[in-house]
Design an enzyme around this catalytic site. Sequence first.
Site, PDB file in Angstrom:
ATOM      1  N   HIS A 153      -2.443 -10.378 -16.631  1.00 55.19           N
ATOM      2  CA  HIS A 153      -2.069 -10.300 -15.209  1.00 55.19           C
ATOM      3  C   HIS A 153      -0.591  -9.965 -15.019  1.00 55.19           C
ATOM      4  O   HIS A 153      -0.070 -10.098 -13.918  1.00 55.19           O
ATOM      5  CB  HIS A 153      -2.424 -11.602 -14.488  1.00 55.19           C
ATOM      6  CG  HIS A 153      -3.911 -11.813 -14.365  1.00 55.19           C
ATOM      7  ND1 HIS A 153      -4.480 -12.997 -13.941  1.00 55.19           N
ATOM      8  CD2 HIS A 153      -4.949 -10.978 -14.607  1.00 55.19           C
ATOM      9  CE1 HIS A 153      -5.812 -12.877 -13.939  1.00 55.19           C
ATOM     10  NE2 HIS A 153      -6.116 -11.672 -14.341  1.00 55.19           N
ATOM     11  N   CYS A 213      15.327   5.340  -7.717  1.00 56.49           N
ATOM     12  CA  CYS A 213      14.925   6.231  -6.613  1.00 56.49           C
ATOM     13  C   CYS A 213      15.024   5.556  -5.255  1.00 56.49           C
ATOM     14  O   CYS A 213      14.639   6.154  -4.247  1.00 56.49           O
ATOM     15  CB  CYS A 213      13.512   6.763  -6.854  1.00 56.49           C
ATOM     16  SG  CYS A 213      12.232   5.518  -6.597  1.00 56.49           S
TER      17      CYS A 213
END
Length: 242
Positions: free
Chosen positions: A118, A149
Amino acid sequence: MQISPEIKDRFKNSKNILALTGAGISAESGVPTFRGKEGLWKQYRAEELATPQAFSRDPKLVWEWYLWRMELISTKSPNPAHFALAELERKRSDFHLITQNVDGLHKRSGSEKIIEIHGNIFRNRCTNCNRKYDSDVSKLKNSTGCPNCKSIVRPDVLWFGESYDTDLLNRAVSLAERSELLFVIGSSGAVGIPVELARIAKENGAFVIEINIDPSGYSKYADLFLQEKAGEIIPELISYFV
Ligand code: APR
């Protein structure tokens, strides 16, 4: 706890030992489980926050919850159950660990052959360029923007409704298929895929030992159910391995 000579023999003779752990193994470290009575944060259940929908609706709220969990986990330490599994890895080269936990406590206790199916709460991923970053709580508090970004980053954990990483899942299934002895420790069985791993192990002939303070969704596959706290019983069980 009395462990019978037959069980001790199994420990000695079984190959490809596997442990599948859930939030219950970290409960004695003080990390709240998801579905126990401490599983609520403010008024929210994990299922309401750990979803892509919740994140796109209110990323600030979801980040607030993760930052709270990260800070909490940072103050906690592995407990005797984590350390005992790390010791089993040193004793037996055919031992592997699959954890649903994102708290990183297994790694901090020394386990290395581990699949975190997970994810890990101390890692982030950009929602746009997919770059991964180690989390720094103090920096994240000021900005959850990607240094590359500038898009928003998210915790690198699996949310409800998302697909498992194919590579990790394939490796987990293959370990389950080959395992002759499976320990299922501290998981409620509320999430389907980990329960499937136990079913696969069982169908392929594994002897399944469950350790939990309460029966769970895995109990139907258990050959032996030990209703004990993980931190109290696992060190004893591991001491029988040579
Ligand atoms: N020792 C052993 N078992 C324990 C202990 C303990 N000291 N304390 C609690 N437990 C058991 C509870 O009885 C319960 O069955 O641990 C289990 C915890 O269940 P959950 O909170 O549902 O955790 P888990 O099964 O790991 O959840 C699976 O759901 O929210 C998602 O992705 C998240 O990985 C998580 C997944």
